[in-house]
Structures are given as structure tokens and as C-alpha cells.
Write an enzyme that holds these catalytic residues in place. Structure first.
Site, short mmCIF file in Angstrom:
data_model
loop_
_atom_site.label_atom_id
_atom_site.label_comp_id
_atom_site.label_asym_id
_atom_site.label_seq_id
_atom_site.Cartn_x
_atom_site.Cartn_y
_atom_site.Cartn_z
N LYS A 77 0.84 -1.21 0.00
CA LYS A 77 0.00 0.00 0.00
C LYS A 77 0.87 1.25 0.00
CE LYS A 77 -1.77 1.63 3.98
NZ LYS A 77 -1.58 3.07 4.27
N ASN A 78 1.85 1.30 0.90
CA ASN A 78 2.60 2.54 1.06
C ASN A 78 3.56 2.81 -0.09
OD1 ASN A 78 1.23 3.11 3.36
ND2 ASN A 78 2.91 2.68 4.77
N CYS B 245 -6.58 18.61 9.54
CA CYS B 245 -5.98 18.96 10.83
C CYS B 245 -5.07 20.17 10.68
CB CYS B 245 -5.14 17.81 11.38
SG CYS B 245 -6.15 16.46 11.91
N ARG C 150 -0.68 17.69 12.85
CA ARG C 150 -0.26 16.62 11.91
C ARG C 150 0.58 17.29 10.85
NH1 ARG C 150 -4.80 12.44 10.14
NH2 ARG C 150 -2.99 11.25 9.50
N ASP D 154 4.96 0.94 12.07
CA ASP D 154 3.75 0.29 11.54
C ASP D 154 3.62 -1.18 11.98
OD1 ASP D 154 2.98 2.61 10.34
OD2 ASP D 154 3.44 1.99 8.30
N ARG E 189 -8.67 -0.31 4.76
CA ARG E 189 -7.76 0.69 4.19
C ARG E 189 -6.41 0.07 3.86
NH1 ARG E 189 -6.20 4.87 7.96
NH2 ARG E 189 -4.76 5.15 6.25
#
Ligand code: UD1
Length: 424
Positions: free
Chosen positions: A22-23, A123, A128, A311, A403
Site C-alpha cells: 500500500k505505502n 488537521c 499533523r 507500523d 484501508r
């Protein structure tokens, strides 16, 4: 809202195919903005964040085509054709869902010399931050202002190469700057760059598109700007975080299973941490075989790659809840990344928080409970705990899992887990 029901206690046995990362895929998709021509990405995982990014690119006017090749369940081919965009506005409604939306900023500025991108997550910049992204792009000559929740950036004469030194390591800022620099005039050097394998994957794709990049994977990346990029095909690397997650799930259930397509060399310190904890890891021709000896408490501190990944911190904690002895898990990358602690405690784990460290004392068993978490990795840690626990666990709010984990319930069920997705 959908939830997952798990009856724990079955060791995972069999094979799990690791999906595309994903990343890596999210940034590779943003790279398509840099050229007029098609970028073909293979091994793209089927995930909500991928669909959100596709929606964002579509809103900019990029042609987005998904195709499912035969054979590999899940993996898909994605063709992105930017052509000449006339919209350079990344809207709040899409970017608020996903912080990675900020990754269109560098490519839009580089190619179209302007961009208007919603601040991610809606945000404030202080809480963030994307300050490193903005500061770095400013050093490449962009003028940047914040206006009504949007980053408004312009470089009327185009970006110009520069030396950028990051004050601390940021994966996203390194990627945004590396993409932007591919079309800047002259040479850019990124010092104290992130070294994550996803950055190497992105650099390889950009090089296939005609970019001139050296040093990706080290802390100094050098980019010589070129006038234009061309069409290319790239296969997304295997997901190292998914790999680590399933390795920990297999070990936690005292199972024995093979992670097909896994790339052990991308796991950095996670391999040593698992081995120190008693997990037996063997490289096999098609990936990694994971088994478990006696699990023992192990200390872990999260760090930028090749250190132990933030992660995988929540999953490692779930693994340590039933290890013999104590473990200290220290989070140095993100504040407030211990959302899973109270939920694991409700399942019988013995965890004490001291600032940015969590002390886990192993217990003989966890018990099932209804739980939920507010982020992706915390949610999957609760799934691991549920697979180990006696009795029934419901993990609520599984949109977080969707996700980042492709067909999680099906992959685990194929290895014997009693897990099902339930509507409502
Ligand atoms: C990426 C990953 C995420 C992973 C993280 C760290 C994606 C889509 N996400 O996130 O899963 O947990 O790397 O490995 O690839 N920071 C600033 N200013 C900035 C940018 C970051 O202060 O401009 C801070 C962050 O708040 C955080 C730290 O730097 O404390 C590291 O963040 P960063 O490496 O940028 O993470 P992401 O790229 O957002």
C-alpha cells in the site's frame, strides 16, 4: 458498520500470499502526474486507500483504469494516463480521508508549476505536520501560502534544484521532494533522506519513467532534473508491513505457515526482533516460512528504516502479550500510537504505559471481547489478539482494516482461522 468475528485458538497453517505494498502503491500512483504518458502499475492491492487515491487522481483529470489479471487473486493492473491536466486542485473531501493525499503536491508543482492541495486530515499543521514537505518545496523555489485549509503553491518559472537537508527523517517528505526534483532545473540533493524500501521502489519507477536518480535507499539521494518523463511499467513491491503482520499472527497462534512472495530483506530490524522473541523464520524459494518456538519477551524501539517499523509496533505488542516474561515497546516516531493498549488490556493483556513506552508482562492466555481501534495497525493488532484469545472477539470499525489489508478475513480463514466478516 461491518465488523469481524473471530473465535480464537486455532494455529495458522498453510500459505498466505503477500499483496503489493500500500505505502509504495500510493506514491507510485501520484508519480503518474509527472508525465503526459501512461504509467502502468502491476500488483496494485485492492484497498480503500488505493481507491481514494484513484478518486483523487481522477478528480485532477487523470485517466484511471483498473484491470484484474487472471490467476492472482486480488492483484490488479492500474493504468494511469495524465495527459495534460487542467485541474491542479486536490479537494478537501478526498484528501481528508487520507494523509497520503499530500503526495500530489510535489508532482503538481513540478509539472504544472502550481497546486492547491487541502491540508491532509483537515488537521492543523501543528498537530499533523507537513512542514517538512512545504519547507523542502520552498527550497526548490515554490512560493507557498496557507489559505482556508488549503496549501496554495506556485513556482511560475518552474522548480529549481537545491540542497535540502531534512532536520529529521520523513518518508513522505522524502518522496514528495524526490518526485518534485525529477522535473526541476538542475541538481537536487536530499540529505538525511528516509531509506524505506518504498522509497527505493518509487525511485525505480521514476527511473523507468526517465528520471535521473541515484542514492535511493541511502540517506543522500541525488536527482538530476530532466525536461520530461515518459511512459513506463512498474510492478509494486511486496508489502513488508503486511508480511510482518502475518508473520506475527502466525507466531502468536503458534502456527506454521509460508508467506508467499514476501521479501525478507525489506523487513529490517523486524526480523531480528521476531527472532529474538522466538519466532523461527526461514527463507524458502517462494517467500518466508514462519514457525514459533517458545515465545519470550523482547524489547523493541521503533525507528526509521532499517530500524523496527512503527507500523509493526501494535502487532508486536499483540505478539508479546502471551510471551514468557516482560517486553518494553518504545514508540519514537508518532505520538499517541498506543490506542490498542486499553483494548488489549480488556482482552486480559497485562500492559502498563509509561510515556512513550509500554511495558508488557506476558500472560498465559487472552480472552475474547468486543474491541475496536481508531487506526489501521492498531485494528490489525486486535485481530491478532483475537486469533490467540479464548472465545469470541468482535473487532468493530473494520473500515480501518479495509484501508490497508487486502482480503484479510479470507487470507486468515484459508489458514484455518475461524474468522468471518459480519455486516452491521
Ligand atoms: C509514512 C507511512 C506510515 C508510516 C510512516 C513512518 C505512508 C502512506 N505512510 O507516513 O504508514 O507509519 O511513514 O514510517 O507511506 N513529520 C513532521 N513534519 C512533516 C512530516 C512528518 O513533523 O512534514 C513527523 C510526523 O508527524 C512523524 C514523523 O515526522 O512524527 C515521521 O513521519 P513520516 O515519515 O513523514 O510519515 P508519513 O510519510 O506520513
Amino acid at each position: 458498520m461491518d465488523k469481524v468475528r473471530i473465535i480464537g485458538g486455532t494455529p495458522l497453517k498453510g500459505e498466505i500470499r503477500i499483496s503489493g505494498a500500500k505505502n509504495a502503491a500510493l506514491k507510485l500512483m501520484c508519480a503518474s502526474i509527472l508525465s503526459d504518458h501512461a504509467l502502468i502499475l502491476d500488483n496494485v492491492p485492492r484497498l480503500a486507500d488505493i481507491r481514494t487515491t484513484a478518486q483523487l487522481l481522477d478528480s485532477l483529470g487523470i485517466g484511471v483504469k483498473f484491470e484484474a489479471p487472471e490467476g492472482e487473486a486480488g492483484a490488479q493492473r492500474l493504468t494511469l494516463t495524465a495527459g495534460s491536466l487542467n485541474n491542479t486542485v486536490a479537494d478537501y473531501d478526498i484528501v481528508r480521508k487520507m494523509r497520503a493525499g499530500i503526495l500530489v503536491l510535489g508532482p503538481l508543482l513540478a509539472k504544472y508549476h502550481k497546486a492547491r492541495v487541502s491540508l491532509p486530515g483537515g488537521c492543523a499543521i501543528g498537530t499533523r505536520p507537513v512542514d517538512l514537505h512545504l519547507k523542502g518545496l520552498t527550497q526548490l523555489g515554490a512560493e507557498i501560502e496557507l489559505e482556508s485549509g488549503y496549501i496554495v503553491a506556485a513556482a511560475p518559472q518552474g522548480l529549481v534544484g537545491a540542497d535540502v537537508t531534512f532536520p529529521f527523517v520523513s518518508v513522505g517528505a522524502t518522496e514528495n521532494l524526490m518526485m518534485a526534483a525529477t522535473l526541476a532545473k538542475g541538481r537536487t540533493q536530499l540529505f538525511n533522506a528516509a531509506r524505506e524500501p518504498e522509497i527505493v521502489d518509487l525511485a525505480n519507477c521514476l527511473i523507468a519513467m526517465g528520471a535521473q536518480i541515484t542514492g535511493a535507499g541511502t540517506d543522500r539521494i541525488v536527482i538530476e532534473g530532466v525536461d520530461a518523463l515518459h511512459a513506463a511499467q512498474h510492478t509494486v513491491m511486496a508489502d513488508r508491513i503486511e508480511t510482518g503482520t502475518y508473520a506475527m499472527a502466525i507466531a502468536a497462534t503458534r502456527g506454521d505457515a509460508t508467506l508467499v512472495g514476501a521479501l525478507p530483506e525489506t523487513l529490517g530490524a523486524a526480523i531480528e526482533a521476531m527472532q529474538a522473541a522466538g519466532v523461527i523464520i526461514d527463507a524458502v524459494p517462494n517467500g518466508m516460512r514462519i514457525r514459533c518456538g517458545a515465545l519470550v519477551g523482547t524489547d523493541v524501539m521503533t525507528e526509521p528504516y532499517p530500524g523496527f517499523p512503527t507500523d509493526l509496533q501494535a502487532q508486536m505488542m499483540a505478539l508479546m502479550t502471551t510471551a514468557q516474561g516482560a517486553s518494553m515497546l518504545t514508540e519514537t516516531i508518532f505520538e499517541n500510537r498506543f490506542m490498542h493498549v486499553p483494548e488489549l488490556s480488556r482482552m486480559g493483556a497485562n500492559i502498563n504505559l509509561h510515556g512513550r513506552s509500554a511495558m508488557v508482562r506476558g500472560v498465559t492466555r487472552l480472552t475474547g471481547a468486543p474491541v475496536m481501534a481508531t487506526d489501521l495497525r492498531a485494528s490489525v493488532a486486535l485481530v491478532i489478539a483475537g486469533l490467540v484469545a479464548q472465545g469470541e472477539t468482535f473487532v468493530n470499525r473494520i473500515y480501518h482494516l479495509d484501508r490497508g489489508y487486502e482480503r484479510l478475513d479470507l487470507k486468515l480463514a484459508a489458514c484455518g482461522a475461524q474468522i468471518e466478516r459480519m455486516a452491521g
